[in-house]
Design an enzyme around this catalytic site. Sequence first.
Site, short mmCIF file in Angstrom:
data_model
loop_
_atom_site.label_atom_id
_atom_site.label_comp_id
_atom_site.label_asym_id
_atom_site.label_seq_id
_atom_site.Cartn_x
_atom_site.Cartn_y
_atom_site.Cartn_z
N LYS A 23 0.86 -1.14 0.03
CA LYS A 23 -0.04 0.02 -0.02
C LYS A 23 0.87 1.14 -0.09
O LYS A 23 0.62 2.21 -0.61
CB LYS A 23 -0.79 -0.08 1.28
CG LYS A 23 -1.41 1.46 1.68
CD LYS A 23 -2.28 1.32 2.94
CE LYS A 23 -1.45 1.45 4.26
NZ LYS A 23 -1.26 2.91 4.44
N ASN A 24 1.90 1.37 0.76
CA ASN A 24 2.84 2.49 1.25
C ASN A 24 3.64 2.60 -0.13
O ASN A 24 4.38 3.81 -0.08
CB ASN A 24 3.42 2.50 2.41
CG ASN A 24 2.47 2.70 3.34
OD1 ASN A 24 1.49 2.84 3.28
ND2 ASN A 24 2.69 2.41 4.56
N CYS A 119 -4.23 12.68 12.79
CA CYS A 119 -5.20 11.30 12.90
C CYS A 119 -4.71 10.81 14.45
O CYS A 119 -4.16 11.43 15.04
CB CYS A 119 -4.64 10.46 12.04
SG CYS A 119 -2.95 9.69 12.08
N ARG A 124 0.60 14.78 12.43
CA ARG A 124 0.97 14.58 10.87
C ARG A 124 1.20 15.76 10.30
O ARG A 124 0.47 16.14 9.30
CB ARG A 124 -0.14 13.76 10.41
CG ARG A 124 -0.43 12.57 11.26
CD ARG A 124 0.52 11.58 11.16
NE ARG A 124 0.95 10.83 10.01
CZ ARG A 124 0.44 9.60 9.28
NH1 ARG A 124 -0.57 9.22 10.12
NH2 ARG A 124 0.91 9.11 8.41
N ASP A 307 5.35 0.81 11.98
CA ASP A 307 4.08 0.23 11.70
C ASP A 307 3.99 -1.12 12.13
O ASP A 307 2.91 -1.55 12.23
CB ASP A 307 3.89 0.24 10.02
CG ASP A 307 3.60 1.67 9.44
OD1 ASP A 307 3.91 1.71 8.39
OD2 ASP A 307 3.45 2.39 10.30
N ARG A 399 -8.10 -0.88 5.09
CA ARG A 399 -7.42 0.25 4.61
C ARG A 399 -6.01 -0.45 3.86
O ARG A 399 -5.42 0.13 3.16
CB ARG A 399 -6.90 1.58 5.34
CG ARG A 399 -8.27 2.34 5.89
CD ARG A 399 -7.81 3.49 6.37
NE ARG A 399 -6.79 4.25 5.85
CZ ARG A 399 -6.42 5.48 6.18
NH1 ARG A 399 -6.58 5.60 7.38
NH2 ARG A 399 -5.36 5.94 5.63
#
Length: 421
Positions: A23-24, A119, A124, A307, A399
Amino acid sequence: MEKFVVKGLEEGLQGTVKISGSKNAVLPILAACLLTKECCEIRNVPPLSDVIHMTELLRELGAQVEFSEEQERIRVRAETIESVESEYETARKMRASFLVAGALLGRCGHARLSLPGGCQIGSRPVDLHLKGFQALGAKSRQEYGFVELTAKTLKGNSIYLDFPSVGATENIMLAAVLAKGCTVIENAAEEPEICDLADFLREMGADITGDGTDAITIIGGKELHGAVHEVIPDRIEAGTFMAAAAITGGNILLENIREEHLKPVIAKLAECNVRTETVPEGLRVSRKGRLHPIQLKTMPFPGFPTDMQAPFMSLMAVAKGTSVITETVFENRFIHAGELQRMGADIKIDSRSAVIEGVETLTGTKVKATDLRAGAALILSALAAKGETEISDIYHIERGYYKIDEKLRALGAEIERKDVP
Ligand code: EPZ
């Protein structure tokens, strides 16, 4: 709204899991497709909600986008850019929408983006992104929740990042490839996703060197052409499944992984008494005995990835002894500790450190996902807990983890998706 209902396992997970594309990595690569009028094809793209949101944004900007979810392939053609704006709604759904800023600046000399805002895990900010754009000659004005970026021409420059921000490094790369002259990004992020973006930009004709180190040099100004690119495997999804094998005492084979992207995770799993073995088909992960406690500190790559902090907290919650986790990347990334405590975990938080006293076993209850990695951590704990756990707000998890319930069921997990009335 949906929830996962997970039953604690008697036996460890067994079997094979194929890891999806990252995803990233795919999000900045999709933004890079705006840099050329020609067609780009991106392969190994999981149809995650974040990826779908990014394709919607590209369409709003005027690109033609065709996402073949079956084949996990996206074709993008940004022949003309009709808008340089991204609304609050888009940024609220997905912070990474800010990654189109650099590409729009490079292609159109103009971008008007909603500030992404904070978030659960932190404020952020995007100050380093803006510092980079200004160094390249852009003007930036913030008002009414938007940042307006304008640049007659972008000129290469040396930029020092106060923190090796992944997003800022990516956004500056996307602006610099069309800036005239040489740009050097110092104290740049070194994550594998940065290298994957650089590979894609080179396939488009860009002149980039030094990606994967703390100094990236870009000789900008050349027109870029279309390219075909296969996205790297998701190292965080892989790490999460490795942790799932560890916490359940299972033995699983991960296919489609890049071991060199997983070195810090493999090293810390070895300290926990978890064995990893490179085999021709991929990487086999198994646990030898009770999990050992560890000291863990999250750092920018090649350090231990932030993460993976939440999944490892789940592991430490049932390790035999006292572990300490220090989160150095985000200022508020221990929210999952509260949910783990509801399952019986013994965790004490003090600012950026967590002290975890391992317990014999956790017990199932109702918990909620607060961000995608926290949600993944709750699934791991639920797999190892006694009884049944209901995890709500699973949209967070989806997500970043494609078909995680299906993949876990194929390994023997009892996890069902249920509608919340
Ligand atoms: C990327 O976020 C990832 N997201 C995150 O993954 C990941 O946790 C993070 O990098 C760190 O590895 C994507 O790639 C889409 P940063 P990003 O800029 O780019 C500070 C997940 O779970 N900072 O490296 O936003 C910031 O406050 C997500 O998949 C500034 O101060 O991360 C933070 O403390 C979560 N000013 C630190 O840097 C800036 O201008 C790291 O942020 C930018 C960042």
